[in-house]
Design an enzyme around this catalytic site. Structure first.
Site, PDB file in Angstrom:
ATOM      1  N   GLU A 135       0.955  -1.327  -0.006  1.00 33.88           N
ATOM      2  CA  GLU A 135      -0.015  -0.066   0.244  1.00 33.88           C
ATOM      3  C   GLU A 135       0.770   1.100  -0.156  1.00 33.88           C
ATOM      4  O   GLU A 135       0.514   2.283  -0.558  1.00 33.88           O
ATOM      5  CB  GLU A 135      -1.021   0.066   1.126  1.00 33.88           C
ATOM      6  CG  GLU A 135      -1.880  -1.065   1.244  1.00 33.88           C
ATOM      7  CD  GLU A 135      -1.917  -2.125   2.128  1.00 33.88           C
ATOM      8  OE1 GLU A 135      -2.879  -2.379   2.896  1.00 33.88           O
ATOM      9  OE2 GLU A 135      -0.430  -2.559   2.401  1.00 33.88           O
ATOM     10  N   ASP A 150      -2.222  -4.855   3.515  1.00 36.96           N
ATOM     11  CA  ASP A 150      -2.221  -5.470   5.091  1.00 36.96           C
ATOM     12  C   ASP A 150      -3.178  -6.711   5.173  1.00 36.96           C
ATOM     13  O   ASP A 150      -4.188  -7.045   4.520  1.00 36.96           O
ATOM     14  CB  ASP A 150      -2.943  -4.298   5.589  1.00 36.96           C
ATOM     15  CG  ASP A 150      -1.887  -2.989   5.719  1.00 36.96           C
ATOM     16  OD1 ASP A 150      -0.636  -3.202   5.690  1.00 36.96           O
ATOM     17  OD2 ASP A 150      -2.440  -1.973   6.357  1.00 36.96           O
ATOM     18  N   ASP A 160      -6.006  -7.763   6.544  1.00 37.41           N
ATOM     19  CA  ASP A 160      -7.302  -7.642   7.049  1.00 37.41           C
ATOM     20  C   ASP A 160      -8.337  -7.509   5.968  1.00 37.41           C
ATOM     21  O   ASP A 160      -7.870  -7.313   4.954  1.00 37.41           O
ATOM     22  CB  ASP A 160      -7.382  -6.493   8.132  1.00 37.41           C
ATOM     23  CG  ASP A 160      -6.854  -5.142   7.371  1.00 37.41           C
ATOM     24  OD1 ASP A 160      -6.657  -5.047   6.284  1.00 37.41           O
ATOM     25  OD2 ASP A 160      -6.547  -4.105   8.185  1.00 37.41           O
ATOM     26  N   GLU A 174      -9.967  -4.628   4.647  1.00 35.26           N
ATOM     27  CA  GLU A 174      -9.715  -3.477   4.210  1.00 35.26           C
ATOM     28  C   GLU A 174      -8.416  -3.966   2.988  1.00 35.26           C
ATOM     29  O   GLU A 174      -8.514  -3.782   1.788  1.00 35.26           O
ATOM     30  CB  GLU A 174      -9.163  -2.363   4.788  1.00 35.26           C
ATOM     31  CG  GLU A 174      -9.819  -1.168   4.275  1.00 35.26           C
ATOM     32  CD  GLU A 174     -11.212  -0.925   4.105  1.00 35.26           C
ATOM     33  OE1 GLU A 174     -11.728  -0.445   3.034  1.00 35.26           O
ATOM     34  OE2 GLU A 174     -11.962  -1.536   5.140  1.00 35.26           O
ATOM     35  N   TYR A 216       1.670  -5.889  13.372  1.00 38.25           N
ATOM     36  CA  TYR A 216       0.476  -5.192  12.850  1.00 38.25           C
ATOM     37  C   TYR A 216      -0.399  -4.730  13.841  1.00 38.25           C
ATOM     38  O   TYR A 216      -0.682  -5.130  14.829  1.00 38.25           O
ATOM     39  CB  TYR A 216      -0.075  -6.354  11.930  1.00 38.25           C
ATOM     40  CG  TYR A 216      -1.255  -5.620  10.966  1.00 38.25           C
ATOM     41  CD1 TYR A 216      -1.044  -4.518   9.994  1.00 38.25           C
ATOM     42  CD2 TYR A 216      -2.571  -6.027  10.995  1.00 38.25           C
ATOM     43  CE1 TYR A 216      -1.909  -3.956   9.376  1.00 38.25           C
ATOM     44  CE2 TYR A 216      -3.800  -5.328  10.085  1.00 38.25           C
ATOM     45  CZ  TYR A 216      -3.237  -4.270   9.461  1.00 38.25           C
ATOM     46  OH  TYR A 216      -4.244  -3.767   8.543  1.00 38.25           O
ATOM     47  N   ARG A 258      -3.543  -3.597  13.834  1.00 40.03           N
ATOM     48  CA  ARG A 258      -5.056  -3.861  13.788  1.00 40.03           C
ATOM     49  C   ARG A 258      -5.389  -5.244  14.261  1.00 40.03           C
ATOM     50  O   ARG A 258      -5.296  -6.004  13.630  1.00 40.03           O
ATOM     51  CB  ARG A 258      -5.869  -3.413  12.359  1.00 40.03           C
ATOM     52  CG  ARG A 258      -5.691  -2.270  12.144  1.00 40.03           C
ATOM     53  CD  ARG A 258      -6.550  -1.478  11.037  1.00 40.03           C
ATOM     54  NE  ARG A 258      -6.341  -0.182  10.763  1.00 40.03           N
ATOM     55  CZ  ARG A 258      -5.413   0.308   9.623  1.00 40.03           C
ATOM     56  NH1 ARG A 258      -4.546  -0.459   9.241  1.00 40.03           N
ATOM     57  NH2 ARG A 258      -5.133   1.687   9.579  1.00 40.03           N
ATOM     58  N   HIS A 313      -3.927 -12.767  14.032  1.00 38.00           N
ATOM     59  CA  HIS A 313      -2.868 -11.737  14.477  1.00 38.00           C
ATOM     60  C   HIS A 313      -2.515 -12.235  15.669  1.00 38.00           C
ATOM     61  O   HIS A 313      -2.907 -12.473  16.748  1.00 38.00           O
ATOM     62  CB  HIS A 313      -3.340 -10.366  14.422  1.00 38.00           C
ATOM     63  CG  HIS A 313      -4.073 -10.034  13.127  1.00 38.00           C
ATOM     64  ND1 HIS A 313      -4.337 -10.921  11.837  1.00 38.00           N
ATOM     65  CD2 HIS A 313      -4.643  -8.693  12.623  1.00 38.00           C
ATOM     66  CE1 HIS A 313      -4.830 -10.204  10.899  1.00 38.00           C
ATOM     67  NE2 HIS A 313      -4.930  -8.861  11.212  1.00 38.00           N
TER      68      HIS A 313
END
Length: 690
Positions: A9, A82, A84, A86, A298, A300, A345
């Site tokens: 990203e 990432d 997740d 999103e 990470y 989140r 995670h």
């Protein structure tokens, strides 16, 4: 040799990955999402099963063309966004744009940007997880339907520019509910009676607890006076002494939510600022002697799980630096009763314990260092031994009455040698030392101290408290708390007063309308259930279309009722004493992107606007003008001279109205862990108040 294209990203993440991978890998950044729903229209074909209409985000065309060119040259394309929902959606859009087959194992993921994690991910590419993508799309479509269908009604009936959001509206409702509790709160009177007593040498203060083994509640002065009369001539004798040992367990390593809360309490960071800095620490920073390094895992995550390798590294560090007695039992996560905990995670931890905060301090900004130290301290302390307290509880008899006093002393600090958890509210600490006493010992009464109290209303929410309640009630995901809190302030629905959230009149009106016409949207249980259904889509146990159809059937009916029955609400702007210098009207106070400002009510004939000037009663040390409160573009408060731009004096700390008693220069108020201090701005003086 064959060349692989890896797409991430951000440029920071690309730079860190480049350090670990050779010349056979070309790494490009998508700069976040490349496609999204259009801003100018709903972008959802409701009749065709809620099909989303994605377009290339404005300005991303050249970037996407470049990615296509690089993809054409590559033998293999790997998507490393990432780990997740999103991130999966970004990879899905990229795969579609670059014509990557659904059956192609093109997706790699890692929870920390370290050499081992990156190289291991390259060995295990997988296909795009369509369930994750479906869950992300369901959330995006739900939010779009709520926002784009309700907001126009609010524009027409209340005020242009308003918006309603699926999660933000519930957050505003929670703040409004608390404000209502505070307004409706009726305080109750109660009394306490303390006794100042003396043993052989030391004094002790005990509090009245019970009579004939029944706890006493004193409701008024008459009751207090009656009790005082009964006990004033009694003998005070030590009836019982209980000693015990109490353990205090170390805190768990951070989740997204607990990190946001603790950064708010200890560092004064907003949730938005915490997540922005955590992203930088995760993606990688230039560390002297190492180059680009991902400093944390990470950020989140709902999990407190820790890898065996990280536990082992922490144990070695603790044993060497603090001693084996400070080693914990190796646990990291107690049983979590919350539904839908995402346990794939780990908890948030440093990628290497050896990389201590002090070692990397010179390579980080002040705020990056603060957050990294908080994460490092929290993780290492989570692997340390429990703290041990010696506790003493003393019961003192005065006739039929019992007074009690208790205290504790730290016997072994354990994890508290490194870290203590913050709290939202001040709490009475039971850490006083009790003098040596014996059962049967008679104490001398020095004084009886009756005191009147009143129960207090519940406090307004701080940012940490709001994050905590959103998590406890299952509203949104930890990754959504920061943008939610940010947007409800920007929309003018809530404002901060002394660091606590208070609803504005506008916020209360919008919540009232939503409660009347769209009760589900601001219903806490309904919103939490919707979150569970999104998690079911992610796990493959529910279909996206089923959820959207179920929601929209009743939602559409409510939209029609609101259009027909909602009467126009007029919100009057607050009138100020300031006169418009162009037309003479009294200017009104309006809410804008950067807070409140003054505007002429004669708009559009007169378009005069100006900032609201708040003087603090302190003169500028440079030119003698008045110092005023100002806001930076990022919303941070600072203090500047009213004669700007002729005088450019500024201070991030609030100036004191008292000059330095030592040299007479301007003093500013600085906040530290030990409270507020007044500090002289004259560096040669160096005066600091106690």
């Amino acid at each position: 040799m064959a060349k692989s294209l890896i797409i991430v990203e951000s440029p920071a993440k690309a730079k860190t990955l480049s350090k670990y991978l050779g010349k056979n890998y070309k790494i490009e950044a998508s700069m976040g999402h490349i496609k999204d729903l259009p801003k100018s229209q709903l972008g959802i074909d409701i009749e065709s099963g809620f099909a989303p209409k994605y377009i290339t985000i404005r300005g991303k065309g050249p970037l996407l063309n470049n990615l296509k060119k690089e993809a054409a040259k590559a033998d293999k394309i790997l998507l490393a966004t990432d780990p997740d929902r999103e991130g999966e959606a970004i990879s899905w859009h990229l795969a579609n744009a670059l014509d990557i087959s659904e059956s192609e194992p093109c997706r790699i993921e890692f929870y920390e940007i370290t050499k081992n994690a990156v190289l291991e991910s390259l060995k295990n590419p997988r296909t795009i997880n369509t369930d994750l993508v479906e869950a992300q799309q369901a959330r995006r479509i739900l939010d779009r339907l709520v926002g784009y269908k309700i907001s126009p009604i609010l524009w027409r009936k209340v005020k242009w520019g308003l918006s309603a959001g699926r999660v933000q509206s519930v957050a505003v409702r929670i703040i409004c509910d608390r404000e209502k509790e505070i307004k409706e709160f009726i305080p109750d009177e109660y009394w306490t009676i303390d006794a100042d007593l003396k043993g052989d040498k030391d004094k002790i203060r005990a509090r009245l607890h019970s009579k004939n083994n029944k706890k006493i509640k004193i409701e008024n002065k008459e009751q207090a006076d009656m009790i005082l009369e009964e006990i004033k001539n009694k003998t005070f004798e030590v009836a019982e002494i209980k000693t015990s040992e109490r353990k205090k367990m170390p805190p768990l390593t951070f989740t997204t939510s607990s990190m946001q809360q603790e950064a708010a309490r200890k560092l004064g960071f907003t949730a938005k600022k915490t997540m922005m800095i955590a992203q930088q620490l995760y993606e990688g920073l230039d560390i002297k002697g190492e180059g680009a390094v991902g400093l944390i895992t990470y950020m989140r995550t709902d999990s407190t799980r820790i890898s065996e390798q990280a536990k082992k590294e922490a144990a070695e560090y603790i044993g060497y630096n603090y001693g084996k007695e400070y080693l914990g039992s190796g646990y990291t996560a107690r049983k979590n009763n919350k539904k839908n905990v995402q346990d794939a995670h780990e908890g948030i931890r440093p990628t290497s314990v050896i990389r201590t905060p002090e070692k990397v301090k010179d390579s980080l900004t002040k705020d990056q260092y603060k957050l990294y130290k908080l994460i490092w301290d929290r993780f290492v302390s989570s692997q340390m031994a429990a703290a041990v307290y010696d506790t003493v509880s003393v019961s003192i008899k005065a006739g039929e009455y019992i007074f009690k006093v208790s205290g504790s002393t730290v016997k072994f600090p354990g994890f508290m040698l490194l870290y203590t958890e913050g709290s939202d509210e001040d709490s009475e600490k039971d850490d006083s030392k009790i003098p040596q006493l014996k059962e049967g010992q008679v104490l001398k009464l020095l004084k009886l101290l009756p005191e009147q109290h009143f129960t207090q209303p519940p406090p307004r929410y701080t940012e940490a408290m709001l994050v905590k309640v959103l998590e406890e009630k299952g509203i949104g995901r930890p990754s959504t708390y920061a943008p939610t809190i940010d947007v409800i302030q920007k929309r003018g629905y809530v404002e901060k007063e002394k660091g606590r959230f208070k609803p504005t009149e506008l916020g209360e009106i919008v919540v009232q309308i939503l409660q009347e016409f769209f009760s589900d949207i601001v219903d806490i249980d309904f919103t939490a259930e919707m979150e569970e259904k999104l998690d079911k889509i992610e796990s493959g146990h529910q279909k996206r279309q089923e959820l959207l159809e179920s929601f929209y059937t009743s939602f559409e009916k409510k939209l029609k009722i609101a259009e027909q029955e909602l009467k126009k609400v007029k919100i009057e702007d607050e009138i100020s004493d300031e006169k418009c210098e162009f037309c003479g009207r009294n200017m009104v106070i309006k809410n804008g992107r950067y807070g409140k400002f003054l505007a002429c009510p004669g708009f559009p004939e007169c378009k005069n606007t100006k900032p609201i000037i708040t003087e603090i009663g302190v003169k500028c040390p440079q030119c003698g003008g008045n110092l005023i409160v100002r806001k930076s573009k990022r919303g941070r408060t600072f203090y500047g001279c009213s004669n700007y731009p002729n005088c450019k004096f500024v201070s991030w700390n609030k100036p004191s109205d008292k000059p330095c008693p030592k040299c007479g220069a301007l003093m500013v108020i600085k906040k530290t862990k030990n409270g507020e201090h007044k500090v002289c701005t004259n560096k040669e003086c160096g005066y600091k108040s106690k």
